[in-house]
Design a protein around this motif. Structure first.
Motif, PDB file in Angstrom:
ATOM      1  N   TYR A 228       0.960  -1.191  -0.297  1.00 31.81           N
ATOM      2  CA  TYR A 228       0.176   0.173   0.131  1.00 31.81           C
ATOM      3  C   TYR A 228       0.798   1.318   0.102  1.00 31.81           C
ATOM      4  O   TYR A 228       1.523   1.530   0.869  1.00 31.81           O
ATOM      5  N   PHE A 230       1.453   5.429  -0.333  1.00 32.22           N
ATOM      6  CA  PHE A 230       0.987   6.593  -0.591  1.00 32.22           C
ATOM      7  C   PHE A 230       2.124   7.595  -0.721  1.00 32.22           C
ATOM      8  O   PHE A 230       3.040   7.552  -0.112  1.00 32.22           O
ATOM      9  N   SER A 231       2.085   8.124  -1.788  1.00 33.34           N
ATOM     10  CA  SER A 231       3.252   9.056  -2.174  1.00 33.34           C
ATOM     11  C   SER A 231       2.795  10.123  -3.004  1.00 33.34           C
ATOM     12  O   SER A 231       1.670  10.391  -3.620  1.00 33.34           O
ATOM     13  N   ASN A 234       2.033   9.214  -6.621  1.00 34.33           N
ATOM     14  CA  ASN A 234       0.695   8.525  -6.871  1.00 34.33           C
ATOM     15  C   ASN A 234      -0.351   9.187  -6.683  1.00 34.33           C
ATOM     16  O   ASN A 234      -1.557   8.626  -6.419  1.00 34.33           O
ATOM     17  N   ALA A 236      -1.119  10.504  -3.644  1.00 38.04           N
ATOM     18  CA  ALA A 236      -1.719  10.578  -2.495  1.00 38.04           C
ATOM     19  C   ALA A 236      -2.034  11.874  -1.661  1.00 38.04           C
ATOM     20  O   ALA A 236      -1.120  12.741  -1.999  1.00 38.04           O
ATOM     21  N   ARG A 237      -2.961  11.928  -0.815  1.00 36.11           N
ATOM     22  CA  ARG A 237      -2.996  13.465  -0.187  1.00 36.11           C
ATOM     23  C   ARG A 237      -2.956  13.143   1.383  1.00 36.11           C
ATOM     24  O   ARG A 237      -3.094  11.993   2.244  1.00 36.11           O
ATOM     25  N   LYS A 253      -4.407   9.666   2.389  1.00 39.31           N
ATOM     26  CA  LYS A 253      -5.589   8.949   1.549  1.00 39.31           C
ATOM     27  C   LYS A 253      -5.116   8.835   0.193  1.00 39.31           C
ATOM     28  O   LYS A 253      -4.139   9.690  -0.435  1.00 39.31           O
ATOM     29  N   ASN A 254      -5.383   7.443  -0.439  1.00 37.51           N
ATOM     30  CA  ASN A 254      -4.872   7.285  -1.769  1.00 37.51           C
ATOM     31  C   ASN A 254      -6.012   6.366  -2.415  1.00 37.51           C
ATOM     32  O   ASN A 254      -6.226   5.283  -2.141  1.00 37.51           O
ATOM     33  N   LYS A 258      -7.156   4.722   3.182  1.00 34.26           N
ATOM     34  CA  LYS A 258      -6.666   5.750   4.093  1.00 34.26           C
ATOM     35  C   LYS A 258      -5.817   4.991   4.941  1.00 34.26           C
ATOM     36  O   LYS A 258      -6.105   3.861   5.668  1.00 34.26           O
TER      37      LYS A 258
END
Length: 316
Positions: A228, A230-231, A234, A236-237, A253-254, A258
């Motif tokens: 998983y 998150f970056s 990509n 992600a927020r 979040k992506n 979450k």
């Protein structure tokens, strides 16, 4: 060779560098009883002011937290062109083995450690390593590579007069290279969760880029053999961010996922870090922090766990 190195960040990247350059590998080893954590940071500092090779040792036990910085001549640093193999004097570092024989007035360490059952990153043409598409940009001030999210150990180390058994212990391997560390960043890592296959690394930094800067996020969680990520690359927020003296808290979040990450620092100590290739700065790191994670899919909690023996650096 350039593109081969992009896909293999563990290889030595600095063979053409002449000035203002550093490169260092980070091996974090934890004994199976969790009583001893030791990090070896072998590396090279290429500059006109103070060029040298080094091995930085970071030892954490219940009774002590110490670091030692052992210098070596630059010409004692040798490497392989087509695999990950670095040697500093008589110390050998590869993906599958560490062979240490440090006999210094600061500390004495002898022994061999085997590393196996690595958990590498998933990669693609778009994201050939943890840097994502930024891996293709040759002038990043600091580059990051994750070699193994988790590896299992066999062997032992004699540290001064005490022999530490690392059989069935765990390791984490990564590296950095470039000119300087970011001026502000958060870095977290743990692979000691109740679920034996879970591991996480977390990096959030102010990244200099073409005279400006941006906030860069890279988080990689491995759970049940699935990544998983998150970056920034990509998309992600960050929904929430709290950075306090002894703890941090993020909600990421992506898409449908979450991730809640809360980390608590324990003891920390100063390590040397680079500025324009010179090992003249310091950072603070601990090896005994705690990371709580919660993973949601479509707002339904699908995984919750706590990681121990966490490496934590908060330089904000």
């Amino acid at each position: 060779m350039y593109f081969k190195k992009i896909n293999h960040p563990e290889f030595f990247q600095g063979n053409r560098k002449k000035n203002n350059y550093f490169e260092g590998w980070y091996y974090k080893l934890v004994s199976p009883d969790l009583k001893t954590s030791i990090a070896f940071i072998p590396g090279i500092s290429i500059n006109k002011k103070d060029p040298h090779a080094f091995i930085q040792v970071f030892l954490s036990t219940k009774h002590q937290l110490v670091t030692h910085y052992i210098r070596y001549p630059s010409d004692s640093f040798t490497y392989s062109h087509d695999q990950f193999m670095v040697q500093i004097s008589n110390q050998l570092f590869t993906k599958n083995e560490i062979d240490i024989d440090i006999d210094d007035k600061q500390i004495k360490i002898q022994g061999k450690i085997k590393l196996q059952d690595h958990v590498p990153l998933k990669n693609s043409l778009y994201a050939p390593n943890i840097m994502g598409p930024f891996a293709y940009i040759p002038f990043m001030e600091c580059n990051h590579g994750v070699i193994s999210m988790q590896s299992f150990l066999s062997g032992s180390l004699k540290i001064n007069d005490e022999t530490i058994d690392f059989n069935q212990g765990k390791a984490y391997l990564e590296k950095d290279w470039g000119k300087s560390f970011p001026s502000k960043y958060i870095w977290l890592q743990s692979n000691h969760f109740s679920d034996i296959d879970t591991s996480i690394m977390f990096s959030y930094a102010t990244i200099p880029f073409m005279g400006l800067s941006f906030k860069g996020l890279i988080v990689n969680l491995v759970y049940h053999n699935k990544e998983y990520r998150f970056s920034t690359y990509n998309f992600a927020r960050i929904l929430k961010k709290e950075v306090l003296d002894n703890s941090i808290y993020f909600i990421l979040k992506n898409g449908q996922y979450k991730l809640h990450v809360q980390a608590k620092k324990d003891r920390e100590i100063e390590l040397k870090s680079p500025a324009f290739g010179v090992m003249s700065q310091t950072i603070k790191e601990g090896l005994s922090g705690i990371i709580d994670i919660k993973l949601y899919k479509n707002d339904k909690l699908i995984y919750e766990d706590t990681g121990y023996q966490a490496g934590i650096e908060v330089m904000m």
